[in-house]
Write a protein that holds these residues in place. Structure first.
Motif, mmCIF file in Angstrom:
data_model
loop_
_atom_site.group_PDB
_atom_site.id
_atom_site.type_symbol
_atom_site.label_atom_id
_atom_site.label_comp_id
_atom_site.label_asym_id
_atom_site.label_seq_id
_atom_site.Cartn_x
_atom_site.Cartn_y
_atom_site.Cartn_z
ATOM 1 N N PHE A 25 -6.343 -3.731 1.050
ATOM 2 C CA PHE A 25 -5.723 -3.092 2.206
ATOM 3 C C PHE A 25 -6.663 -3.104 3.410
ATOM 4 O O PHE A 25 -6.259 -3.447 4.530
ATOM 5 N N THR B 76 0.825 -1.207 0.000
ATOM 6 C CA THR B 76 0.000 0.000 0.000
ATOM 7 C C THR B 76 0.858 1.255 0.000
ATOM 8 O O THR B 76 0.623 2.199 -0.763
ATOM 9 N N LEU C 138 -1.207 -7.547 -0.883
ATOM 10 C CA LEU C 138 -2.281 -6.557 -0.932
ATOM 11 C C LEU C 138 -3.497 -7.074 -1.682
ATOM 12 O O LEU C 138 -4.635 -6.756 -1.335
#
Length: 416
Positions: free
Chosen positions: A194, A147, A228
């Motif tokens: 995320f 992220t 992610l």
């Protein structure tokens, strides 16, 4: 401007004429490039070498990763564009602002890309340091790393774009606000991944090394990686299943990690007993049962209760004879209880029992329910098999029969 004036005077003295101005700029630019690359060479082979030797002398291990040569090389790539960016105005001061502006913008792009690449590799180095620590293994570090890396490159791209179009980065971001819906659609999986990673970590639902089972995605194995956008599960057949993180939050999955961290793994198996073989124990059966070592405590307890009640099991024909004359099935249940407790891998701190289930047309199910201290899969399955083998082999010793639906061979024997 002494260097540039000297080059121009030298060219004029050679009679170059009108080309002297242009040639002087080219030679000065070449000298600047040479100085920049020489500084880069010194930085890589001298400064980086000195840093590497200094890092090796320290006792800490984190600096070996953070100041790894691959990380520092990305930082050294800033030397050339920074020197050219700062030196170019001195060379082209009298050549107009357009040339200087173009070269500086190109250098600025290289500076931003080099900084972003350095930050990218630095974050990976930091991740490798903390991912090896036990206290951080249940954190979604890789999701956080990816992220931050995405945000890093996004910010870098905005800064480069703002420089190329001659606008402030914040004004450019404000203009992109109108395209927020498009950006949300483009980064939908990233955003959901995320958020899901944070939820999985905050609620301690999943971490690398957990054994999970998710039939919807044909996943049954160990989590080997959490990123992610994907969670990788290595199944028991050595195939790898990838699951989107948000699916683990929205759907149901089974995590066996609590079992692995507990004191035992459950064994639950049942055998159907032919109810026609259940009967009261005869004196001969009782005498034979006394010779079984595992039934010693049960027999002594039974005799003690009879002595206290002043009853003789062989002669009592009252309604309470069931207590005085146990059935062979009751003695068998007592034997199985003692047998389970004698096993070296039996966990006495967790529930363990032998019980009857609801009788059916296929007999009376006798279930063994206990926890094994051995949780490793192969040994666990071997223990289950050994226990069931013993139960099936010992049933005839108690005058009982296993219920089994008749096969073609049974029919043929009955006819003959």
């Amino acid at each position: 401007m002494g260097l540039l004036d000297g080059i121009r005077d030298c060219l004029m003295s050679w009679g170059v004429g009108m080309a002297a101005e242009w040639m002087s700029h080219v030679l000065a630019f070449a000298i600047l490039i040479g100085i920049a690359f020489l500084a880069d060479l010194i930085c890589r082979h001298v400064l980086l070498g000195a840093v590497a030797k200094l890092v090796k002398r320290t006792k800490a291990t984190w600096d070996d990763v953070v100041f790894d040569r691959k990380v520092m090389v990305h930082l050294s790539r800033l030397v050339v564009p920074v020197i050219v960016y700062t030196g170019i105005p001195l060379i082209f001061a009298d050549a107009g602002t357009t040339t200087v502006d173009i070269i500086q913008r190109v250098c600025f792009v290289f500076i931003v890309v080099s900084l972003s690449t350095f930050a990218h590799s630095f974050l990976k180095a930091v991740y490798s340091v903390y991912s090896d620590k036990e206290s951080y293994r249940n954190r979604p570090l890789k999701s956080i790393l990816q992220t931050v890396q995405v945000l890093l490159w996004f910010v870098g791209g905005v800064v480069i774009l703002s420089e190329l179009v001659s606008k402030e980065p914040f004004s450019l971001l404000a203009g992109l606000g109108a395209s927020a819906a498009v950006l949300m659609l483009v980064f939908k999986d990233t955003i959901m991944g995320f958020v899901s990673g944070v939820q999985l970590s905050a609620n301690d639902m999943l971490k690398v090394g957990d054994w999970i089972k998710m039939p919807k995605y044909n996943a049954d194995g160990i989590v080997i990686e959490m990123t992610l956008n994907t969670v990788k599960v290595k199944n028991w057949d050595n195939t790898v299943t990838t699951i989107p993180p948000y699916a683990l939050v929205c759907d149901s999955f089974q995590n066996w990690n609590a079992m692995r961290e507990s004191g035992g793994r459950r064994i639950k198996r049942s055998v159907n007993i032919d109810m026609n073989s259940v009967k009261f124990c005869t004196p001969e059966m009782w005498a034979r049962f006394r010779k079984i070592a595992l039934l010693k405590d049960y027999m002594e307890g039974h005799d003690r209760r009879l002595h206290e009640d002043h009853r003789e099991p062989e002669k009592d024909e009252t309604a309470e004879a069931g207590f005085c004359r146990p059935t062979n099935l009751k003695v068998f249940r007592a034997y199985l209880t003692a047998y389970l407790r004698s096993l070296p891998y039996y966990n006495p701190d967790l529930h363990g029992m032998v019980r009857y289930l609801q009788p059916t047309e296929k007999g009376l199910p006798v279930e063994l329910y206990f926890f094994s201290t051995v949780k490793e899969w192969v040994r666990y399955e071997g223990i289950q098999a050994d226990v069931l083998d013993h139960v099936l082999a010992v049933i005839p010793e108690f005058g009982l029969r296993v219920f089994q639906s008749p096969s073609g061979t049974d029919v043929q024997k009955a006819v003959l």
